[in-house]
Design a protein around this motif. Sequence first.
Motif, PDB file in Angstrom:
ATOM      1  N   MET A   1      16.481   6.902  -8.382  1.00 52.72           N
ATOM      2  CA  MET A   1      16.472   6.807  -8.937  1.00 52.72           C
ATOM      3  C   MET A   1      16.655   6.092 -10.025  1.00 52.72           C
ATOM      4  N   THR A   2      15.524   4.990 -10.244  1.00 49.73           N
ATOM      5  CA  THR A   2      15.405   4.071 -11.619  1.00 49.73           C
ATOM      6  C   THR A   2      14.639   4.336 -12.471  1.00 49.73           C
ATOM      7  N   SER A   3      14.719   3.613 -13.887  1.00 50.68           N
ATOM      8  CA  SER A   3      14.845   3.482 -15.209  1.00 50.68           C
ATOM      9  C   SER A   3      13.453   3.541 -15.093  1.00 50.68           C
ATOM     10  N   THR A   4      12.950   3.196 -14.427  1.00 49.86           N
ATOM     11  CA  THR A   4      11.107   3.577 -13.912  1.00 49.86           C
ATOM     12  C   THR A   4      10.125   4.661 -14.243  1.00 49.86           C
ATOM     13  N   ASN A   5      11.417   5.502 -13.715  1.00 50.25           N
ATOM     14  CA  ASN A   5      10.719   7.020 -12.984  1.00 50.25           C
ATOM     15  C   ASN A   5      10.313   7.573 -14.465  1.00 50.25           C
ATOM     16  N   THR A   6       8.947   8.451 -14.386  1.00 46.02           N
ATOM     17  CA  THR A   6       8.118   9.350 -15.379  1.00 46.02           C
ATOM     18  C   THR A   6       9.113  10.792 -15.254  1.00 46.02           C
ATOM     19  N   ALA A   7       8.332  11.335 -16.141  1.00 45.87           N
ATOM     20  CA  ALA A   7       9.004  12.561 -16.558  1.00 45.87           C
ATOM     21  C   ALA A   7       8.484  13.366 -15.408  1.00 45.87           C
ATOM     22  N   LYS A   8       7.130  13.126 -14.401  1.00 44.28           N
ATOM     23  CA  LYS A   8       6.633  13.580 -13.523  1.00 44.28           C
ATOM     24  C   LYS A   8       7.744  13.538 -12.097  1.00 44.28           C
ATOM     25  N   ASN A   9       7.992  12.492 -11.672  1.00 40.87           N
ATOM     26  CA  ASN A   9       9.036  12.186 -10.899  1.00 40.87           C
ATOM     27  C   ASN A   9      10.121  13.123 -10.871  1.00 40.87           C
ATOM     28  N   ILE A  10      10.298  13.227 -12.271  1.00 39.45           N
ATOM     29  CA  ILE A  10      11.752  13.711 -12.195  1.00 39.45           C
ATOM     30  C   ILE A  10      11.472  15.689 -12.002  1.00 39.45           C
ATOM     31  N   ALA A  11      10.528  15.569 -12.973  1.00 41.33           N
ATOM     32  CA  ALA A  11      10.332  17.216 -12.368  1.00 41.33           C
ATOM     33  C   ALA A  11      10.041  17.501 -11.196  1.00 41.33           C
ATOM     34  N   GLU A  12       9.511  16.248 -10.390  1.00 44.01           N
ATOM     35  CA  GLU A  12       9.380  16.406  -8.746  1.00 44.01           C
ATOM     36  C   GLU A  12      10.563  17.066  -8.211  1.00 44.01           C
ATOM     37  N   GLN A  13      11.258  16.133  -8.889  1.00 45.00           N
ATOM     38  CA  GLN A  13      12.557  16.036  -8.163  1.00 45.00           C
ATOM     39  C   GLN A  13      14.031  17.000  -8.063  1.00 45.00           C
ATOM     40  N   ALA A  14      13.660  17.912  -9.412  1.00 45.70           N
ATOM     41  CA  ALA A  14      14.451  18.682 -10.315  1.00 45.70           C
ATOM     42  C   ALA A  14      15.138  20.102  -9.356  1.00 45.70           C
ATOM     43  N   ALA A  15      14.045  20.397  -8.048  1.00 46.83           N
ATOM     44  CA  ALA A  15      15.000  21.085  -7.201  1.00 46.83           C
ATOM     45  C   ALA A  15      15.914  20.445  -6.541  1.00 46.83           C
ATOM     46  N   ALA A  16      15.530  19.468  -5.869  1.00 45.63           N
ATOM     47  CA  ALA A  16      17.026  18.939  -4.865  1.00 45.63           C
ATOM     48  C   ALA A  16      17.357  17.935  -5.473  1.00 45.63           C
ATOM     49  N   ILE A  17      17.413  17.859  -7.071  1.00 47.34           N
ATOM     50  CA  ILE A  17      19.017  17.680  -8.341  1.00 47.34           C
ATOM     51  C   ILE A  17      19.942  18.775  -8.293  1.00 47.34           C
ATOM     52  N   ALA A  18      19.089  20.076  -8.937  1.00 43.01           N
ATOM     53  CA  ALA A  18      19.809  21.456  -8.870  1.00 43.01           C
ATOM     54  C   ALA A  18      20.808  21.569  -7.099  1.00 43.01           C
ATOM     55  N   THR A  19      20.136  21.338  -6.419  1.00 42.94           N
ATOM     56  CA  THR A  19      20.687  22.020  -5.232  1.00 42.94           C
ATOM     57  C   THR A  19      21.470  20.783  -4.643  1.00 42.94           C
ATOM     58  N   ARG A  20      21.761  19.704  -4.317  1.00 39.62           N
ATOM     59  CA  ARG A  20      22.640  18.488  -4.457  1.00 39.62           C
ATOM     60  C   ARG A  20      23.946  19.124  -4.872  1.00 39.62           C
ATOM     61  N   TYR A  21      23.437  19.324  -6.761  1.00 40.92           N
ATOM     62  CA  TYR A  21      24.336  19.810  -7.857  1.00 40.92           C
ATOM     63  C   TYR A  21      25.506  21.276  -7.244  1.00 40.92           C
ATOM     64  N   LEU A  22      25.036  22.032  -6.732  1.00 41.30           N
ATOM     65  CA  LEU A  22      25.507  22.969  -7.033  1.00 41.30           C
ATOM     66  C   LEU A  22      26.155  23.202  -4.836  1.00 41.30           C
ATOM     67  N   ALA A  23      25.364  22.166  -4.198  1.00 38.25           N
ATOM     68  CA  ALA A  23      25.924  21.835  -3.248  1.00 38.25           C
ATOM     69  C   ALA A  23      27.888  21.379  -2.906  1.00 38.25           C
ATOM     70  N   ALA A  24      28.057  20.760  -4.513  1.00 37.53           N
ATOM     71  CA  ALA A  24      28.757  19.761  -4.785  1.00 37.53           C
ATOM     72  C   ALA A  24      30.034  21.392  -5.064  1.00 37.53           C
ATOM     73  N   TRP A  25      29.357  22.430  -5.522  1.00 38.62           N
ATOM     74  CA  TRP A  25      30.181  23.906  -6.225  1.00 38.62           C
ATOM     75  C   TRP A  25      30.890  24.691  -5.470  1.00 38.62           C
ATOM     76  N   ASP A  26      29.790  24.288  -4.154  1.00 32.21           N
ATOM     77  CA  ASP A  26      29.809  25.337  -3.042  1.00 32.21           C
ATOM     78  C   ASP A  26      30.956  24.529  -2.199  1.00 32.21           C
ATOM     79  N   GLU A  27      30.972  23.646  -1.499  1.00 33.18           N
ATOM     80  CA  GLU A  27      32.070  22.751  -0.263  1.00 33.18           C
ATOM     81  C   GLU A  27      33.116  23.015  -0.657  1.00 33.18           C
ATOM     82  N   LEU A  28      33.926  24.248   0.167  1.00 33.42           N
ATOM     83  CA  LEU A  28      35.288  24.671   0.466  1.00 33.42           C
ATOM     84  C   LEU A  28      35.914  23.133   0.456  1.00 33.42           C
ATOM     85  N   ASP A  29      35.569  23.013   1.621  1.00 36.74           N
ATOM     86  CA  ASP A  29      36.429  21.735   1.987  1.00 36.74           C
ATOM     87  C   ASP A  29      37.426  20.833   1.107  1.00 36.74           C
TER      88      ASP A  29
END
Length: 132
Positions: A1-29
């Motif tokens: 993402m760059t600083s030119t992202n719009t509010a719409k772009n972050i809304a579209e990426q919200a699920a992917a951001i949340a998924t990556r975040y929880l993947a870090a919490w769930d990684e046991l290795d």
Amino acid sequence: MTSTNTAKNIAEQAAAIATRYLAAWDELDASRRRARIVEVFTPDAVYLDPMARSAGHDGLDAMIGAVQQQFAGLRFRLHGKQDGHNNVVRFSWTLGAEGAEPVAHGTDVVVVADDGRISSVTGFLDALALPA
């Protein structure tokens, strides 16, 4: 993402951001968890919830490892709809064993840096039943 992202772009990426975040919490290795933390969080990222506070990759890694020990065998899952605007994403999660009632659920609000990584997390616990 760059600083030119719009509010719409972050809304579209919200699920992917949340998924990556929880993947870090769930990684046991440990080494893969550390790689996920570096991928998901800025080096100076700050985490704050009612039970914990940490900062930086080392602090986040230690905190996530401690949570994994306390809640061994449990996994995080997204719950409900993820949304975002500007550089902020909000999502809810549950923590529990597969097929069982969650022992915890909450909502996290994250600030996303220009490079797409999370620079801060503010977590809220909606319910928590500590394991025996």
